[in-house]
Design an enzyme around this catalytic site. Structure first.
Site, PDB file in Angstrom:
ATOM      1  N   ASP A  35       1.131  -1.449  -0.036  1.00  0.00           N
ATOM      2  CA  ASP A  35      -0.028  -0.258  -0.242  1.00  0.00           C
ATOM      3  C   ASP A  35       0.900   1.130   0.175  1.00  0.00           C
ATOM      4  O   ASP A  35       2.101   1.401   0.384  1.00  0.00           O
ATOM      5  CB  ASP A  35      -1.055  -0.082   1.068  1.00  0.00           C
ATOM      6  CG  ASP A  35      -0.701  -0.261   2.755  1.00  0.00           C
ATOM      7  OD1 ASP A  35       0.439  -0.828   2.765  1.00  0.00           O
ATOM      8  OD2 ASP A  35      -1.482  -0.856   3.178  1.00  0.00           O
ATOM      9  N   ASN A  49      -7.373  -3.416  14.709  1.00  0.00           N
ATOM     10  CA  ASN A  49      -9.440  -3.440  14.149  1.00  0.00           C
ATOM     11  C   ASN A  49      -9.025  -4.280  12.819  1.00  0.00           C
ATOM     12  O   ASN A  49     -10.280  -5.086  11.856  1.00  0.00           O
ATOM     13  CB  ASN A  49      -9.749  -2.071  12.695  1.00  0.00           C
ATOM     14  CG  ASN A  49      -8.921  -1.680  12.036  1.00  0.00           C
ATOM     15  OD1 ASN A  49      -8.044  -2.339  11.245  1.00  0.00           O
ATOM     16  ND2 ASN A  49      -9.400  -0.866  11.600  1.00  0.00           N
ATOM     17  N   HIS A  54      -7.194  -4.689  10.295  1.00  0.00           N
ATOM     18  CA  HIS A  54      -6.924  -4.710   8.991  1.00  0.00           C
ATOM     19  C   HIS A  54      -5.842  -5.041   8.415  1.00  0.00           C
ATOM     20  O   HIS A  54      -4.504  -5.233   8.728  1.00  0.00           O
ATOM     21  CB  HIS A  54      -6.681  -2.860   8.318  1.00  0.00           C
ATOM     22  CG  HIS A  54      -5.333  -2.393   8.953  1.00  0.00           C
ATOM     23  ND1 HIS A  54      -6.368  -1.550   9.489  1.00  0.00           N
ATOM     24  CD2 HIS A  54      -4.247  -2.491   8.837  1.00  0.00           C
ATOM     25  CE1 HIS A  54      -4.652  -0.680   9.529  1.00  0.00           C
ATOM     26  NE2 HIS A  54      -4.082  -1.473   9.828  1.00  0.00           N
ATOM     27  N   GLU A  71      -9.436  -2.105   5.318  1.00  0.00           N
ATOM     28  CA  GLU A  71     -10.586  -1.346   6.657  1.00  0.00           C
ATOM     29  C   GLU A  71     -11.609  -1.956   6.248  1.00  0.00           C
ATOM     30  O   GLU A  71     -12.096  -2.357   5.658  1.00  0.00           O
ATOM     31  CB  GLU A  71     -10.831  -0.071   6.443  1.00  0.00           C
ATOM     32  CG  GLU A  71      -9.599   0.658   6.640  1.00  0.00           C
ATOM     33  CD  GLU A  71      -8.933   1.099   7.905  1.00  0.00           C
ATOM     34  OE1 GLU A  71      -9.096   0.080   8.859  1.00  0.00           O
ATOM     35  OE2 GLU A  71      -7.957   1.845   8.004  1.00  0.00           O
TER      36      GLU A  71
END
Ligand code: F6R
Length: 263
Positions: free
Chosen positions: A67, A136, A138, A143
């Site tokens: 990313d 979380n 990800h 996400e």
């Protein structure tokens, strides 16, 4: 999913680095999928040491990063391209042209995403993908609610991720809220995946990944469907696993079996 639980972050880095080194030795032109963030830093230092000691060469390897922030050029100190140069590429013998990071400053980001997936494919696909995991759940910048078959695309970061990453940006510095990330489908196409997690802040995400339902609310749970996904985690990150002792037992049995086959 294979779960390797080790004593501490140092052991996780050593184990992860060894998996990568073995892959490069077995296939010198392997295509590696790479991650940024705090977790892989110690692993990258071990790869650099292995290169310096002559144990391994990255000369023929290729790499694709997961990313990049949208809006940051590769020479921006907070860009993931810059991170990779500083923490790995500048210190090993990989050919600069063989390293790929999504272009954060692409004139047409949508087209750039499609081209990134095409390039991964024409390069032969990713042999070994390295992942970290967000609190979380990800992976990459996928996400919660990300499509489990998604491809490389522009994604909006959650407030939690923006807050987690704010530590890298100065108070008045522009912090992007958008990214380009490999999709979960793109990641799942990798032939082998290793996910590293250390520290108690990751314990809930690891529990959801391993023992939760397959769900877009924990993107890493998609790894339950991968044939060769290995979680390499420390005791702190494993702390909330209900069946932790059983996973350790499986690993011991696996190791015994492998040893007996070698004899
Ligand atoms: C980074 C990436 C992210 C991180 C994750 C964990 O390229 O893809 O998914 O792996 O946010 O970050 P750290 O390791 O800083 O806790």
């Amino acid at each position: 999913m294979q779960i390797v639980i080790l004593e501490n972050a140092e052991a996780v880095a050593t184990h992860g680095a060894n998996v990568i080194i073995q892959k490069i030795k077995q296939k010198p032109d392997a295509v590696l999928g790479l991650a940024t963030g705090s977790t892989p830093l110690a692993l990258y230092r071990k790869l650099i040491e292995a290169k310096r000691s002559g144990d391994v060469s990255f000369l023929r390897s290729r790499s694709f990063n997961l990313d990049e922030y949208l809006g940051l050029p590769g020479d921006h100190p907070q860009s993931y391209r810059y991170f990779m140069q500083e923490n790995l590429f500048n210190h090993i013998d990989i050919e600069p042209g063989n390293t790929h990071v999504p272009p954060g400053n692409a004139a047409n980001p949508l087209k750039a995403c499609e081209e990134y997936d095409e390039l991964i494919e024409t390069t032969g696909g990713i042999d070994l993908q390295l992942l970290g995991i967000g609190r979380n759940g990800h992976i990459g910048f996928n996400e919660p609610s990300s499509g489990l078959t998604s491809r490389t695309r522009v994604k909006t970061l959650t407030p939690a991720t923006i807050e987690d990453n704010a530590r890298f940006f100065g108070a008045d510095e522009f912090q992007p809220h958008l990214s380009i990330t490999m999709g979960i489908g793109t990641i799942m196409d990798s032939r082998k995946i290793i996910l590293l997690a250390t520290g108690d802040s990751k314990a809930d995400a690891i529990r959801a990944t391993v023992e939760g339902p397959l769900s877009a609310s924990c993107p890493a749970s998609a790894l339950q469907m991968h044939k060769k996904a290995v979680l390499i985690i420390d005791e702190a990150a494993a702390a909330h696993l209900e069946h932790k002792e059983f996973y350790k037992h499986i690993e011991r049995e696996n190791q015994k079996l492998l040893q007996s086959l070698k004899q």
